[in-house]
Design a protein around this motif. Structure first.
Motif, PDB file in Angstrom:
ATOM      1  N   MET A  54       0.836  -1.191   0.000  1.00  0.00           N
ATOM      2  CA  MET A  54       0.000   0.000   0.000  1.00  0.00           C
ATOM      3  C   MET A  54       0.874   1.245   0.000  1.00  0.00           C
ATOM      4  O   MET A  54       1.828   1.344   0.775  1.00  0.00           O
ATOM      5  CB  MET A  54      -0.900   0.033   1.248  1.00  0.00           C
ATOM      6  N   PRO A  55       0.560   2.218  -0.854  1.00  0.00           N
ATOM      7  CA  PRO A  55       1.316   3.471  -0.837  1.00  0.00           C
ATOM      8  C   PRO A  55       0.982   4.281   0.416  1.00  0.00           C
ATOM      9  O   PRO A  55       0.024   4.006   1.136  1.00  0.00           O
ATOM     10  CB  PRO A  55       0.859   4.188  -2.106  1.00  0.00           C
ATOM     11  N   VAL A  56       1.779   5.304   0.644  1.00  0.00           N
ATOM     12  CA  VAL A  56       1.611   6.153   1.829  1.00  0.00           C
ATOM     13  C   VAL A  56       0.230   6.797   1.850  1.00  0.00           C
ATOM     14  O   VAL A  56      -0.380   6.941   2.907  1.00  0.00           O
ATOM     15  CB  VAL A  56       2.727   7.225   1.871  1.00  0.00           C
ATOM     16  N   GLY A  57      -0.269   7.182   0.694  1.00  0.00           N
ATOM     17  CA  GLY A  57      -1.600   7.795   0.622  1.00  0.00           C
ATOM     18  C   GLY A  57      -2.702   6.875   1.126  1.00  0.00           C
ATOM     19  O   GLY A  57      -3.648   7.312   1.775  1.00  0.00           O
ATOM     20  N   GLU A  58      -2.580   5.588   0.814  1.00  0.00           N
ATOM     21  CA  GLU A  58      -3.570   4.616   1.287  1.00  0.00           C
ATOM     22  C   GLU A  58      -3.527   4.491   2.811  1.00  0.00           C
ATOM     23  O   GLU A  58      -4.560   4.376   3.465  1.00  0.00           O
ATOM     24  CB  GLU A  58      -3.327   3.251   0.652  1.00  0.00           C
ATOM     25  N   TRP A  59      -2.329   4.501   3.379  1.00  0.00           N
ATOM     26  CA  TRP A  59      -2.209   4.439   4.835  1.00  0.00           C
ATOM     27  C   TRP A  59      -2.811   5.689   5.469  1.00  0.00           C
ATOM     28  O   TRP A  59      -3.450   5.611   6.519  1.00  0.00           O
ATOM     29  CB  TRP A  59      -0.747   4.273   5.259  1.00  0.00           C
ATOM     30  N   ALA A  60      -2.632   6.851   4.842  1.00  0.00           N
ATOM     31  CA  ALA A  60      -3.222   8.091   5.359  1.00  0.00           C
ATOM     32  C   ALA A  60      -4.743   8.014   5.316  1.00  0.00           C
ATOM     33  O   ALA A  60      -5.419   8.419   6.270  1.00  0.00           O
ATOM     34  CB  ALA A  60      -2.720   9.291   4.568  1.00  0.00           C
ATOM     35  N   LEU A  61      -5.301   7.486   4.222  1.00  0.00           N
ATOM     36  CA  LEU A  61      -6.749   7.336   4.126  1.00  0.00           C
ATOM     37  C   LEU A  61      -7.268   6.345   5.163  1.00  0.00           C
ATOM     38  O   LEU A  61      -8.357   6.531   5.713  1.00  0.00           O
ATOM     39  CB  LEU A  61      -7.145   6.882   2.720  1.00  0.00           C
ATOM     40  N   LEU A  62      -6.505   5.315   5.442  1.00  0.00           N
ATOM     41  CA  LEU A  62      -6.881   4.356   6.472  1.00  0.00           C
ATOM     42  C   LEU A  62      -7.009   5.046   7.824  1.00  0.00           C
ATOM     43  O   LEU A  62      -7.984   4.855   8.547  1.00  0.00           O
ATOM     44  CB  LEU A  62      -5.843   3.233   6.533  1.00  0.00           C
ATOM     45  N   VAL A  63      -6.058   5.898   8.154  1.00  0.00           N
ATOM     46  CA  VAL A  63      -6.093   6.637   9.425  1.00  0.00           C
ATOM     47  C   VAL A  63      -7.274   7.602   9.447  1.00  0.00           C
ATOM     48  O   VAL A  63      -7.999   7.693  10.450  1.00  0.00           O
ATOM     49  CB  VAL A  63      -4.764   7.380   9.649  1.00  0.00           C
ATOM     50  N   VAL A  64      -7.509   8.306   8.353  1.00  0.00           N
ATOM     51  CA  VAL A  64      -8.617   9.267   8.294  1.00  0.00           C
ATOM     52  C   VAL A  64      -9.965   8.546   8.410  1.00  0.00           C
ATOM     53  O   VAL A  64     -10.871   9.026   9.102  1.00  0.00           O
ATOM     54  CB  VAL A  64      -8.549  10.098   6.994  1.00  0.00           C
ATOM     55  N   ALA A  65     -10.106   7.390   7.757  1.00  0.00           N
ATOM     56  CA  ALA A  65     -11.356   6.630   7.846  1.00  0.00           C
ATOM     57  C   ALA A  65     -11.632   6.208   9.275  1.00  0.00           C
ATOM     58  O   ALA A  65     -12.758   6.318   9.771  1.00  0.00           O
ATOM     59  CB  ALA A  65     -11.301   5.409   6.932  1.00  0.00           C
TER      60      ALA A  65
END
Length: 82
Positions: A54-65
């Motif tokens: 997973m790219p960094v952006g996906e991990w950020a979206l995971l945290v935001v979700a």
């Protein structure tokens, strides 16, 4: 892949923030919240397969979700006052 969950948790949070939790608002936010939780659960089933890809952006979206989910639950339970 976390875009739908982030969007739905954001919508639920906005409904709860500006509309309130009761009396008829559960008809709107409860189904959205259930769908968002189902999408997040499905995404978590996919994470073990692609966790390290997973790219960094996906991990950020995971945290935001998950932050949106926690904020929505805090409003419903009464821990977070809007």
């Amino acid at each position: 892949m976390w875009f739908p969950a982030v969007f739905l948790f954001g919508v639920v949070f906005l409904i709860l923030r500006f509309g309130g939790v009761w009396p008829w608002w559960p008809l709107l936010w409860a189904p959205l919240f259930a769908v968002a939780v189902a999408i997040a659960a499905y995404e978590w089933r996919l994470v073990p397969r692609n966790r390290w890809r997973m790219p960094v952006g996906e991990w950020a979206l995971l945290v935001v979700a998950h932050a949106g989910c926690a904020a929505s639950l805090a409003i419903v339970v009464g821990l977070l006052h809007h």
